[in-house]
Design a protein around this motif. Structure first.
Motif, PDB file in Angstrom:
ATOM      1  N   ARG A  23     -10.069 -18.882 -48.967  1.00 28.34           N
ATOM      2  CA  ARG A  23     -10.738 -18.587 -50.150  1.00 28.34           C
ATOM      3  C   ARG A  23      -9.836 -18.547 -51.283  1.00 28.34           C
ATOM      4  N   LEU A  24      -8.719 -17.706 -51.094  1.00 27.63           N
ATOM      5  CA  LEU A  24      -7.606 -17.984 -51.975  1.00 27.63           C
ATOM      6  C   LEU A  24      -7.117 -19.196 -52.349  1.00 27.63           C
ATOM      7  N   VAL A  25      -6.733 -20.127 -51.485  1.00 23.94           N
ATOM      8  CA  VAL A  25      -6.331 -21.301 -51.555  1.00 23.94           C
ATOM      9  C   VAL A  25      -7.426 -22.242 -52.325  1.00 23.94           C
ATOM     10  N   SER A  26      -8.676 -22.011 -52.104  1.00 23.60           N
ATOM     11  CA  SER A  26      -9.695 -22.758 -52.774  1.00 23.60           C
ATOM     12  C   SER A  26     -10.020 -22.440 -54.175  1.00 23.60           C
ATOM     13  N   ASP A  27      -9.604 -21.293 -54.506  1.00 25.26           N
ATOM     14  CA  ASP A  27      -9.781 -20.612 -55.589  1.00 25.26           C
ATOM     15  C   ASP A  27      -8.728 -21.232 -56.667  1.00 25.26           C
ATOM     16  N   PHE A  29       1.543 -15.890 -57.846  1.00 27.24           N
ATOM     17  CA  PHE A  29       1.111 -17.099 -57.516  1.00 27.24           C
ATOM     18  C   PHE A  29       1.754 -17.266 -56.014  1.00 27.24           C
ATOM     19  N   TYR A  30       1.191 -17.287 -54.971  1.00 24.82           N
ATOM     20  CA  TYR A  30       1.661 -17.959 -53.718  1.00 24.82           C
ATOM     21  C   TYR A  30       0.677 -18.698 -52.863  1.00 24.82           C
ATOM     22  N   VAL A  31       1.036 -19.394 -51.969  1.00 20.55           N
ATOM     23  CA  VAL A  31       0.091 -20.309 -51.165  1.00 20.55           C
ATOM     24  C   VAL A  31       0.225 -19.937 -50.024  1.00 20.55           C
ATOM     25  N   PRO A  32      -0.884 -19.143 -49.421  1.00 20.29           N
ATOM     26  CA  PRO A  32      -1.052 -18.666 -47.969  1.00 20.29           C
ATOM     27  C   PRO A  32      -1.509 -19.786 -47.054  1.00 20.29           C
ATOM     28  N   CYS A  33      -0.763 -19.827 -45.809  1.00 20.35           N
ATOM     29  CA  CYS A  33      -1.117 -20.984 -44.823  1.00 20.35           C
ATOM     30  C   CYS A  33      -1.947 -20.266 -43.800  1.00 20.35           C
ATOM     31  N   GLY A  63      -7.441 -27.443 -57.493  1.00 21.93           N
ATOM     32  CA  GLY A  63      -7.731 -28.362 -58.801  1.00 21.93           C
ATOM     33  C   GLY A  63      -7.122 -28.238 -60.004  1.00 21.93           C
ATOM     34  N   ARG A  64      -7.437 -29.265 -60.856  1.00 23.52           N
ATOM     35  CA  ARG A  64      -6.639 -29.206 -61.989  1.00 23.52           C
ATOM     36  C   ARG A  64      -6.953 -28.206 -62.932  1.00 23.52           C
ATOM     37  N   ALA A  65      -8.270 -27.641 -63.078  1.00 25.42           N
ATOM     38  CA  ALA A  65      -8.414 -26.610 -63.957  1.00 25.42           C
ATOM     39  C   ALA A  65      -7.700 -25.375 -63.690  1.00 25.42           C
ATOM     40  N   ALA A  66      -7.654 -25.062 -62.324  1.00 29.77           N
ATOM     41  CA  ALA A  66      -6.790 -23.978 -61.869  1.00 29.77           C
ATOM     42  C   ALA A  66      -5.425 -24.204 -62.166  1.00 29.77           C
TER      43      ALA A  66
END
Length: 584
Positions: free
Chosen positions: A456-460, A444-448, A463-466
């Motif tokens: 698309r990775l950040v969008s996936d 799990f990492y957050v690309p900027c 949210g709370r469910a993810a």
């Protein structure tokens, strides 16, 4: 000596403030809008109730009339064409008080923004004003067409002209420690409003402007048209928020904003994660309003090391030794002077000195750094630090040369640590950079980086469910969403298969059907062979299978204990279904 240091810091503070660029500090359009905020009915309404006494009260639906000024107001779109309002100069005091005038056009965009916040009913009054003021300066500095021209002017080609083609405008913003997510929404709304206005101007006034232009002003006309074409042809702004916990208030703010601006929903994401999981990139602006404590130092270190744009409003200044663990290596000695080598108790000018060190770290890394002060009526911590990457590498004079230089300095406690005893674990080596630590990167990492794939990775993961799914995965054995088990079998002999014609052939498909038939489609079983068939010296054959158990109902996490129970059922059923087969 302390008085001289205070005077010196104040002199440097005024000197930096006097060197502010015109497009940030003295632009008439932004100062008109700041003036409208200061004189807003929600700030000044009567003498008995002041803004300071009500600033922590949450805005609700009962406050909607305060932000309804449509009866006798002009559109905020006319701010760029109004010269009747006095604006502040760059050498004014920290308060930046602006004289109230009756001719200032009202900012209807802010009123719409505040009305949506009132409908949510979860945000304090002061946060709305300070967030919008910060967003105005950030938008003018990085995101508007004016900012593109300013950034282009810093890079010149060999011919002495501006190298416009080599600069890519910023179309991605990361709101760090976002909380409600107000800053991200404000930046989205401001960018969308500017885009809509410029597109309408291009559609309606391009032909008339072309006919009225003269030969003497052809160069300026071409410059303005190219700026307008860049703003309308560039992709829309996208933002994402990052915070350790996504509060319920962020969901209410999201719902209220989407009701007012439904077309902006696809450009907004909220990721629940840690700052260590962020992978910075120069195409993404790191923004933080009231980044508390060492979070400001982490953001400064990240921006300095990776040369990424930064807008920061520091808060909760502290001399805690932990600051040295995350401090930028471009200003280690200055950090030590404040944290370790300063004698005495309280430090009255701690905020100015610590922010000065942060600015110096960015400057040593080759960044162009400016300071802007928000109106102090909204917040006491009103210093906004904006830094722009610069491609001139000759300006980087304090780049750490060796690994030892790059390591963080030792604190007083580490210098006097007792020797290690027998059986004691040795200390961990400090990481040579501010990059994410391995223990936080379990898939799990957050690309900027502003690319379609990374967006698309950040969008996936938004949210709370993810976020709940990731928590379940982290608590699951081996940090896997779908547990896997290996099963080694003695295969039945060929003679036994020939003697029993009704026997089921042992294969990958037959193993998966056994599991799936017992759970009525709620579980998906994937079986694959591991290696080749092994032949024992006695002649017996064995095969290892890898079995993966997945949740087929909602695609969520399958608990490890449930998958282990299913694997035990398969283990017991194999001798009955496949005569002659035996589990090793």
């Amino acid at each position: 000596q302390q008085q001289q240091q205070q005077q010196h810091s104040q002199t440097k503070l005024l000197r930096r403030r006097n060197s502010l660029p015109k497009n940030i500090s003295t632009s008439p359009s932004i100062q008109n809008r700041i003036q409208d905020l200061i004189s807003h009915p929600a700030v000044v309404w009567d003498e008995s109730s002041t803004f300071n006494s009500m600033h922590k009260k949450k805005l609700g639906r009962r406050h909607l009339p305060l932000f309804d000024r449509s009866s006798n107001a002009l559109s905020a779109d006319d701010n760029n064409h109004t010269d009747e309002t006095e604006h502040i100069s760059s050498s004014d005091s920290d308060d930046e008080e602006i004289a109230t005038t009756s001719t200032t056009p009202h900012d209807h965009l802010f009123d719409q923004f505040a009305q949506s916040v009132c409908c949510a009913g979860v945000v304090a009054r002061k946060e709305v004003f300070e967030t919008w003021a910060s967003a105005l300066y950030i938008h003018t500095s990085f995101l508007s067409c004016e900012s593109e021209t300013t950034v282009c002017n810093t890079n010149t080609n060999d011919g002495g002209g501006d190298d416009v083609s080599s600069v890519k405008p910023i179309r991605r913003v990361a709101d760090i420690a976002a909380g409600h997510g107000l800053l991200a929404w404000a930046l989205l709304i401001l960018d969308d409003d500017e885009y809509q206005r410029r597109r309408s101007q291009d559609d309606g006034g391009s032909s008339s402007e072309a006919l009225s232009s003269s030969s003497s002003s052809s160069s300026s006309s071409s410059s303005s048209s190219s700026s307008s074409s860049r703003s309308t042809s560039s992709p829309p702004l996208t933002v994402f928020c990052l915070d350790k916990v996504m509060p319920r208030s962020a969901e209410k703010i999201h719902s209220a904003m989407v009701r007012q601006w439904p077309h902006l929903e696809q450009r907004f994401d909220y990721v629940e994660g840690r700052l260590e999981q962020l992978v910075p990139h120069s195409s993404c602006l790191l923004a933080g309003v009231h980044a508390c404590g060492i979070l400001s130092d982490v953001l400064v270190a990240t921006a300095a090391e990776h040369a990424v744009p930064l807008s920061l409003v520091p808060c909760c200044h502290s001399r805690h030794p932990k600051v040295l663990e995350v401090a930028s290596p471009f200003a280690n000695d200055l950090y030590e002077d404040i944290i370790l080598n300063t004698k005495g108790g309280n430090m009255p000018d701690l905020a100015d000195r610590l922010d000065g060190v942060r600015i110096k770290a960015l400057e040593n890394a080759g960044m162009d750094v400016k300071e802007v002060f928000l109106p102090s009526i909204f917040t006491g911590k009103n210093r906004l630090i904006v830094s722009f990457p610069n491609t001139d590498m000759d300006r980087i004079k304090h780049m750490p040369k060796t690994r030892d230089e790059y390591n963080k300095p030792k604190t007083k406690q580490s210098a006097t640590t007792s020797p290690m005893r027998k059986g004691q674990m040795p200390p961990l080596d400090d990481a040579p950079s501010i990059m994410p630590k391995s223990r936080f990167l379990k898939g799990f990492y957050v690309p900027c980086e502003d690319t379609e794939h990374n967006r698309r990775l950040v969008s996936d993961m938004s949210g709370r469910a993810a976020a709940n799914t990731r928590k379940e995965v982290m608590h699951n054995r081996n940090h896997k969403k779908s547990p896997e088990f290996d099963l080694s079998l003695w295969l039945p002999d060929d003679d036994e298969d020939d003697g029993n014609a009704a026997a089921v052939e042992l294969s990958e498909d037959s193993l998966s059907r056994i599991v799936e038939s017992k759970h009525d489609g709620g579980v998906k079983c994937s079986v694959s062979s591991v290696g080749e068939v092994y032949v024992n010296p006695s002649g017996r054959r064995s095969q290892t299978f890898r079995i993966r158990y997945e949740n087929a109902e909602d695609g969520g996490v399958l608990p490890f204990e449930d998958a282990k129970a299913m694997h035990g059922e398969l283990y017991d059923a194999i001798p009955e279904v496949f005569p002659g087969a035996e589990c090793r």
